[in-house]
Design a protein around this motif. Structure first.
Motif, PDB file in Angstrom:
ATOM      1  N   ARG A  58     -70.343 -30.413  -4.550  1.00  0.00           N
ATOM      2  CA  ARG A  58     -70.140 -29.167  -5.303  1.00  0.00           C
ATOM      3  C   ARG A  58     -69.804 -29.409  -6.771  1.00  0.00           C
ATOM      4  N   GLU A  60     -71.862 -27.795  -9.589  1.00  0.00           N
ATOM      5  CA  GLU A  60     -72.019 -26.329  -9.541  1.00  0.00           C
ATOM      6  C   GLU A  60     -71.460 -25.627 -10.775  1.00  0.00           C
ATOM      7  N   ALA A  65     -74.278 -25.901 -13.193  1.00  0.00           N
ATOM      8  CA  ALA A  65     -75.463 -25.150 -12.769  1.00  0.00           C
ATOM      9  C   ALA A  65     -75.233 -23.647 -12.853  1.00  0.00           C
ATOM     10  N   GLY A  66     -74.076 -23.190 -12.409  1.00  0.00           N
ATOM     11  CA  GLY A  66     -73.777 -21.757 -12.473  1.00  0.00           C
ATOM     12  C   GLY A  66     -73.777 -21.247 -13.902  1.00  0.00           C
ATOM     13  N   HIS A 125     -80.248 -26.505 -11.978  1.00  0.00           N
ATOM     14  CA  HIS A 125     -79.688 -27.422 -10.990  1.00  0.00           C
ATOM     15  C   HIS A 125     -79.911 -28.882 -11.408  1.00  0.00           C
TER      16      HIS A 125
END
Length: 191
Positions: free
Chosen positions: A121, A124, A127-128, A146
């Motif tokens: 994770r 993330e 990426a978010g 990603h």
């Protein structure tokens, strides 16, 4: 200082110097001046204690609050990179020995899954953020958030590993100029 905070402080120091594979809850409880049942009352299991140490005592991307559309993409990514570098540099000594023990690693992996955490994770946060900027048109539509996140996160991990390898757990932190250079190199194709 609360009992919980004393436990976290002692655990952070013991995990930093001995690693999660060698540190025991008995040792952490003793260093804190509490019983093991008291430690478990606050944290439930060793992995939950480790997660609390990582979340509350080791700076990382979760401490960075950035908003898509605010500031520049480069400045926002630099903040994330800098926090991620520091997180990895401080957590590698805690977690490195897990790699040498497949059974302990499997137990740890399962516990992290139960707690909704783990290294899978880690990218993330990048990426978010990148997806949100892409939705606003500040990052090219052809970029893969990603993959870009994995590249940024991987570069942070590698730099932290090299610093730990060269200087041990007390190695100097990566300078902000490294974070800025990494983002400059990565951001150009995204924008």
């Amino acid at each position: 200082m609360s009992t919980r905070d004393r436990i976290l402080d002692a655990a952070a120091e013991i995990l930093r110097t001995r690693g999660v594979a060698q540190a025991t809850t008995k040792e952490i409880a003793h260093a804190t001046g509490v019983s093991e049942p008291t430690l478990y009352k606050y944290f439930g299991d060793k992995e939950r204690l480790l997660l609390a140490v990582l979340q509350e005592r080791v700076p990382g991307p979760s401490r960075v609050t950035i908003t898509a559309g605010a500031g520049t993409v480069e400045d926002n990514l630099t903040e994330l990179v800098e926090a991620t570098l520091e997180f990895y540099q401080r957590s590698i000594p805690m977690l490195g020995a897990l790699l040498a023990d497949p059974q302990r690693m499997a137990t740890h992996r399962e516990a992290m899954r139960r707690h909704g955490a783990g290294p899978d994770r880690a990218a993330e946060a990048f990426a978010g953020y990148l997806r949100a900027e892409q939705d606003l048109g500040r990052i090219t539509a052809t970029a893969d958030p990603h993959v870009a996140a994995l590249l940024l996160n991987g570069a942070c991990f590698h730099e932290a590993f090299l610093r730990y390898y060269a200087g041990g757990p007390d190695a100097d932190a990566a300078p902000r100029s490294y974070a800025e250079a990494l983002v400059r190199s990565m951001a150009a194709p995204l924008l």
